[in-house]
Design a protein around this motif. Structure first.
Motif, PDB file in Angstrom:
ATOM      1  N   ARG A 167      44.254  35.328  58.603  1.00 10.88           N
ATOM      2  CA  ARG A 167      43.138  35.423  57.668  1.00 10.88           C
ATOM      3  C   ARG A 167      42.865  36.887  57.337  1.00 10.88           C
ATOM      4  N   PRO A 168      42.701  37.218  56.062  1.00 13.86           N
ATOM      5  CA  PRO A 168      42.431  38.617  55.705  1.00 13.86           C
ATOM      6  C   PRO A 168      41.102  39.098  56.287  1.00 13.86           C
ATOM      7  N   ARG A 169      41.080  40.342  56.724  1.00 18.52           N
ATOM      8  CA  ARG A 169      39.862  40.962  57.229  1.00 18.52           C
ATOM      9  C   ARG A 169      39.267  41.874  56.155  1.00 18.52           C
ATOM     10  N   ASP A 170      37.946  41.949  56.136  1.00 14.30           N
ATOM     11  CA  ASP A 170      37.296  42.857  55.193  1.00 14.30           C
ATOM     12  C   ASP A 170      37.715  44.291  55.479  1.00 14.30           C
ATOM     13  N   ALA A 171      37.975  45.033  54.418  1.00 15.07           N
ATOM     14  CA  ALA A 171      38.327  46.441  54.533  1.00 15.07           C
ATOM     15  C   ALA A 171      37.818  47.160  53.292  1.00 15.07           C
ATOM     16  N   ALA A 172      37.711  48.462  53.393  1.00 16.71           N
ATOM     17  CA  ALA A 172      37.230  49.259  52.265  1.00 16.71           C
ATOM     18  C   ALA A 172      37.967  50.584  52.212  1.00 16.71           C
ATOM     19  N   THR A 173      38.176  51.038  50.997  1.00 14.08           N
ATOM     20  CA  THR A 173      38.849  52.301  50.742  1.00 14.08           C
ATOM     21  C   THR A 173      37.997  53.114  49.785  1.00 14.08           C
ATOM     22  N   LEU A 174      37.979  54.429  49.980  1.00 15.80           N
ATOM     23  CA  LEU A 174      37.211  55.281  49.079  1.00 15.80           C
ATOM     24  C   LEU A 174      38.130  56.240  48.338  1.00 15.80           C
ATOM     25  N   ILE A 175      38.020  56.222  47.016  1.00 14.08           N
ATOM     26  CA  ILE A 175      38.773  57.132  46.156  1.00 14.08           C
ATOM     27  C   ILE A 175      37.819  58.228  45.712  1.00 14.08           C
ATOM     28  N   LEU A 176      37.996  59.422  46.251  1.00 15.30           N
ATOM     29  CA  LEU A 176      37.192  60.555  45.804  1.00 15.30           C
ATOM     30  C   LEU A 176      37.853  61.170  44.583  1.00 15.30           C
ATOM     31  N   VAL A 177      37.049  61.415  43.548  1.00 16.92           N
ATOM     32  CA  VAL A 177      37.566  61.897  42.273  1.00 16.92           C
ATOM     33  C   VAL A 177      36.921  63.230  41.935  1.00 16.92           C
ATOM     34  N   GLU A 178      37.713  64.124  41.383  1.00 21.07           N
ATOM     35  CA  GLU A 178      37.210  65.417  40.919  1.00 21.07           C
ATOM     36  C   GLU A 178      37.934  65.792  39.631  1.00 21.07           C
ATOM     37  N   ARG A 179      37.203  66.314  38.662  1.00 23.13           N
ATOM     38  CA  ARG A 179      37.831  66.767  37.414  1.00 23.13           C
ATOM     39  C   ARG A 179      38.119  68.261  37.504  1.00 23.13           C
ATOM     40  N   GLY A 225      39.729  51.706  55.836  1.00 22.26           N
ATOM     41  CA  GLY A 225      40.070  50.907  57.004  1.00 22.26           C
ATOM     42  C   GLY A 225      39.217  49.661  57.086  1.00 22.26           C
ATOM     43  N   ARG A 226      39.268  49.013  58.248  1.00 23.02           N
ATOM     44  CA  ARG A 226      38.549  47.759  58.443  1.00 23.02           C
ATOM     45  C   ARG A 226      37.042  47.960  58.419  1.00 23.02           C
ATOM     46  N   THR A 227      36.352  46.940  57.936  1.00 21.82           N
ATOM     47  CA  THR A 227      34.890  46.940  57.927  1.00 21.82           C
ATOM     48  C   THR A 227      34.369  46.428  59.258  1.00 21.82           C
ATOM     49  N   ASP A 228      33.409  47.147  59.808  1.00 26.84           N
ATOM     50  CA  ASP A 228      32.694  46.707  61.000  1.00 26.84           C
ATOM     51  C   ASP A 228      31.360  46.135  60.522  1.00 26.84           C
ATOM     52  N   PRO A 229      31.063  44.855  60.804  1.00 29.27           N
ATOM     53  CA  PRO A 229      29.786  44.291  60.355  1.00 29.27           C
ATOM     54  C   PRO A 229      28.578  45.122  60.766  1.00 29.27           C
ATOM     55  N   ALA A 230      28.690  45.863  61.886  1.00 30.57           N
ATOM     56  CA  ALA A 230      27.580  46.695  62.348  1.00 30.57           C
ATOM     57  C   ALA A 230      27.283  47.830  61.378  1.00 30.57           C
ATOM     58  N   ASP A 231      28.264  48.189  60.533  1.00 32.56           N
ATOM     59  CA  ASP A 231      28.025  49.239  59.544  1.00 32.56           C
ATOM     60  C   ASP A 231      26.856  48.886  58.631  1.00 32.56           C
ATOM     61  N   GLY A 232      26.681  47.598  58.391  1.00 35.30           N
ATOM     62  CA  GLY A 232      25.626  47.162  57.482  1.00 35.30           C
ATOM     63  C   GLY A 232      24.224  47.432  57.981  1.00 35.30           C
ATOM     64  N   ARG A 233      24.074  47.782  59.268  1.00 37.64           N
ATOM     65  CA  ARG A 233      22.754  48.048  59.841  1.00 37.64           C
ATOM     66  C   ARG A 233      22.397  49.539  59.855  1.00 37.64           C
ATOM     67  N   ASP A 287      41.320  42.106  53.017  1.00 36.62           N
ATOM     68  CA  ASP A 287      40.629  41.871  51.752  1.00 36.62           C
ATOM     69  C   ASP A 287      39.943  43.204  51.440  1.00 36.62           C
ATOM     70  N   THR A 288      40.620  44.040  50.680  1.00 35.15           N
ATOM     71  CA  THR A 288      40.207  45.429  50.513  1.00 35.15           C
ATOM     72  C   THR A 288      39.452  45.652  49.211  1.00 35.15           C
ATOM     73  N   ARG A 289      38.311  46.320  49.332  1.00 35.23           N
ATOM     74  CA  ARG A 289      37.559  46.755  48.153  1.00 35.23           C
ATOM     75  C   ARG A 289      37.797  48.248  47.965  1.00 35.23           C
ATOM     76  N   PHE A 290      38.261  48.605  46.800  1.00 41.67           N
ATOM     77  CA  PHE A 290      38.500  49.999  46.460  1.00 41.67           C
ATOM     78  C   PHE A 290      37.258  50.533  45.755  1.00 41.67           C
ATOM     79  N   LEU A 291      36.602  51.493  46.388  1.00 42.03           N
ATOM     80  CA  LEU A 291      35.415  52.119  45.832  1.00 42.03           C
ATOM     81  C   LEU A 291      35.748  53.543  45.429  1.00 42.03           C
ATOM     82  N   ALA A 292      34.958  54.102  44.530  1.00 37.66           N
ATOM     83  CA  ALA A 292      35.177  55.476  44.081  1.00 37.66           C
ATOM     84  C   ALA A 292      33.869  56.240  44.095  1.00 37.66           C
ATOM     85  N   ALA A 293      33.985  57.560  44.242  1.00 38.91           N
ATOM     86  CA  ALA A 293      32.828  58.451  44.168  1.00 38.91           C
ATOM     87  C   ALA A 293      33.322  59.813  43.717  1.00 38.91           C
TER      88      ALA A 293
END
Length: 243
Positions: free
Chosen positions: A22-34, A62-70, A161-167
């Motif tokens: 079963r896929p595990r929740d994960a997140a990636t951050l794409i930092l962007v600069e012009r 990497g993997r999401t830890d449910p405790a991060d939400g707190r 199950d990866t969410r790609f976020l950007a900032a």
């Protein structure tokens, strides 16, 4: 792309699994600069001793830890971004969306030594977030943008199950000169998106970079609430839907 074609492309990236995972929740951050009008992204090379994508350039994540939400934050997700991250399904919730977003920030600190948030006092009992307290940074989600989602195909030894976020880079409150406390990534570097797509990157990363480049061309500020491409395998074919 068929299952067989995808397997051939990813033959160096992932090992096949003997049982369903079963896929595990994960997140990636794409930092962007012009720079001179051209978008650059931060990437790092994974150590070659790692079992998962050794030697390839990736974004911090990497993997999401449910405790991060707190964890307390200085700024919450934009409502439109939160709504898309919540999505649909039995496991959908605001707390899960928050944990996913915060895990992207935590991983960026651990792997790249970049603390995203605001310079203000921060206290926590979580060992994983102690670095933010030590450097006087309260994490903030307000500038994160949801860029894409991808589920590792079935039959792999690791599935996410990866969410790609950007900032944008100016969301970083503190940059540690020696990088993060882990050794997940080496050779941290800022690359123009067009060059990053030619680097030794996983197939899905190249696809996400192409999506990001096209979005920046029509939405240069990465405004909140934009449609999000979702990549997954169904009936033996690699598919793309819009969330």
């Amino acid at each position: 792309m068929t299952r067989q074609e995808l397997d051939a492309v990813e033959s160096r990236e992932l090992k096949p699994a003997a049982r369903a995972i079963r896929p595990r929740d994960a997140a990636t951050l794409i930092l962007v600069e012009r720079r001179a009008g051209e978008p650059f992204v931060l990437m790092g090379r994974r150590h070659r001793r790692h079992a998962f994508m050794p030697g390839q350039f990736v974004f911090p994540g990497g993997r999401t830890d449910p405790a991060d939400g707190r964890i307390a934050v200085a700024g919450s997700l934009h409502p439109d971004e939160e709504a898309r991250l919540i999505g649909e399904g039995a496991r959908a919730s605001a707390s899960r969306a928050r944990a996913i977003a915060l895990s992207a920030i935590r991983e960026t600190y651990e792997e790249a030594g970049l603390l995203i948030g605001r310079r203000q006092d921060f206290a926590t009992r979580s060992a994983a977030w102690r670095g933010f307290a030590e450097h006087g940074v309260t994490p903030s989600l307000e500038n994160l943008r949801y860029i894409a989602r991808a589920v590792t195909p079935p039959g792999r030894v690791r599935r996410f199950d990866t969410r790609f976020l950007a900032a944008w880079r100016d969301s970083v409150a503190v940059e540690l000169a020696d990088g993060g406390p882990t050794d997940e990534l080496e050779e941290l570097t800022w690359l123009p998106i067009r060059e990053a797509m030619k680097a030794d990157v996983p197939a899905i990363t190249r696809t996400i970079l192409d999506d990001l480049s096209k979005r920046l061309a029509v939405d240069p500020t990465l405004s909140p609430g934009a449609p999000v491409p979702f990549y997954f395998m169904r009936a033996g074919r690699f598919r793309r839907e819009i969330l």
